[in-house]
Design a protein around this motif. Structure first.
Motif, mmCIF file in Angstrom:
data_model
loop_
_atom_site.group_PDB
_atom_site.id
_atom_site.type_symbol
_atom_site.label_atom_id
_atom_site.label_comp_id
_atom_site.label_asym_id
_atom_site.label_seq_id
_atom_site.Cartn_x
_atom_site.Cartn_y
_atom_site.Cartn_z
ATOM 1 N N GLU A 9 0.847 -1.167 0.108
ATOM 2 C CA GLU A 9 -0.101 0.131 -0.029
ATOM 3 C C GLU A 9 0.942 1.276 0.070
ATOM 4 N N VAL A 10 0.616 2.112 -0.943
ATOM 5 C CA VAL A 10 1.609 3.333 -1.125
ATOM 6 C C VAL A 10 1.364 4.306 -0.062
ATOM 7 N N THR A 11 1.894 4.082 1.234
ATOM 8 C CA THR A 11 1.716 5.171 2.034
ATOM 9 C C THR A 11 3.168 5.774 2.553
ATOM 10 N N PRO A 12 3.336 7.086 2.745
ATOM 11 C CA PRO A 12 4.533 7.669 3.317
ATOM 12 C C PRO A 12 5.167 7.236 4.360
ATOM 13 N N LYS A 13 4.302 6.952 5.529
ATOM 14 C CA LYS A 13 4.687 6.614 6.858
ATOM 15 C C LYS A 13 3.858 5.180 7.106
ATOM 16 N N THR A 14 4.551 4.587 8.054
ATOM 17 C CA THR A 14 3.901 3.355 8.792
ATOM 18 C C THR A 14 4.501 3.137 9.997
ATOM 19 N N LEU A 15 3.634 2.524 10.710
ATOM 20 C CA LEU A 15 3.836 2.152 12.411
ATOM 21 C C LEU A 15 4.997 1.137 12.418
ATOM 22 N N ASN A 16 5.941 1.369 13.386
ATOM 23 C CA ASN A 16 7.103 0.418 13.328
ATOM 24 C C ASN A 16 6.554 -0.522 14.734
ATOM 25 N N GLY A 21 5.061 1.151 17.661
ATOM 26 C CA GLY A 21 4.099 1.848 17.628
ATOM 27 C C GLY A 21 4.358 3.233 17.152
ATOM 28 N N VAL A 22 5.312 3.667 16.740
ATOM 29 C CA VAL A 22 6.137 4.983 16.235
ATOM 30 C C VAL A 22 5.906 4.973 15.047
#
Length: 321
Positions: A29-36, A39-40
């Motif tokens: 999914e093309v999303t710039p940010k993700t949760l590690n 949870g950050v």
């Protein structure tokens, strides 16, 4: 919205297929940010065997284009039901493309139909069914597992398919399909451990004009009980198929050929005549067909049956009386 329409440019929020080889594909999914894991919110970087890919860099790229990874290359493709089947996160055992194509053909699906799927699972078949009945048809898919239902619902929404599908948590073996789709359905697909328990409920869901019922079962004992129940409830044209895929390789090969004109025999012993090894064989190029050393194993049995129109069923019951 990648599954809804054919697109040229990748947009944020799209689901894409990262193609690294015919046995190495990934859905992203093309999303710039993700949760590690903590949870950050961090930059979305996808790791492959050819290095890292910054997912945000895909925005604005053309589908089908070659993209650079930190240690190599890949291609970015727009997803199709077939590619999704190869990359879908497995929540259950899925149905693969060879069986899906036969199921779609046997159920005689076409745009505008209303159909039922029992056993949503990972949604592999669901995507193919939706494509077959779009843009005016609708799929009602049922699963007894609440968490799988929620994941599938979110997935269809991200893919832009939520207008064409309704996902419901329901034990159809015990409860049937509900009143809201009574006498509205053209075709029904069953992928359940006990499909014969659902056959009686399908009679209320089918349109008065009848329709097609298809069942997928891994064991022949399940098929036997289902076919017996189908016959009891008035279904006709009951047939069971097993789809085994076999790939042949067509290629040129150099093969040795016996040269009869150049044969020479040893004269030392007339009772033991042997050809001279030097003149025995000459390689020639032939177009050959090579069969696979092994075949893919059994996946499941596909049973198809037809429910006749309601008035024909009534006539048949009167004849029995």
């Amino acid at each position: 919205m990648s599954f809804r329409n054919t697109k040229e440019i990748i947009e944020e929020g799209d689901v894409i297929i990262l193609y690294l080889g015919h046995t190495n594909m990934h859905s992203l999914e093309v999303t710039p940010k993700t949760l590690n894991k903590k949870g950050v919110l961090v930059e979305n970087v996808f790791q492959t065997i050819y290095g890292a890919l910054k997912v945000a860099s895909l925005v604005g790229q053309k589908y089908g284009s070659k993209i650079k990874l930190s240690k190599g290359w890949g291609h970015v493709l727009q997803p199709t039901p077939e590619l999704w089947t190869l990359t879908v996160p497995h929540r259950t055992q899925i149905i693969y493309t060879p069986d899906i194509s036969l199921i779609t053909y046997l159920m005689e699906l076409s745009p505008g139909q209303t159909i039922i799927e029992t056993g949503t699972g990972s949604g592999s078949l669901s995507h193919a069914l939706i494509r077959a009945i779009r843009p005016t048809g609708h799929l009602y898919t049922f699963d007894f597992h609440e968490q799988r239902v929620q994941i599938a619902t979110d997935e269809f929404k991200r893919h832009g398919l939520d207008d064409f599908v309704t996902v419901e948590c329901r034990d159809v073996c015990a409860q049937g399909f509900g009143e809201k789709i009574e006498n509205k359905v053209d075709a029904i697909f069953l992928d359940l451990p006990h499909p014969w328990l659902v056959v009686k409920h399908t009679l209320n869901a089918f349109k008065k004009s009848g329709g097609k019922l298809c069942s997928f079962s891994p064991c022949i004992e399940q098929v036997q009980r289902t076919c017996a129940e189908l016959t009891l409830e008035g279904f006709i044209e009951i047939k069971t198929y097993e789809c085994l895929q076999k790939e042949l390789t067509v290629q040129y090969k150099n093969l040795p050929v016996l040269n009869l004109e150049c044969l020479k025999y040893k004269r030392d012993d007339e009772q033991d005549k042997q050809p001279n090894v030097k003149d025995k064989k000459e390689p020639e190029k032939f177009l050959t067909v090579t069969h696979p050393h092994s075949l893919p194993g059994h996946t499941g049995f596909i049973t198809i049956a037809t429910l006749v129109p309601e008035h024909a069923r009534s006539l048949k019951q009167d004849e029995k009386l």
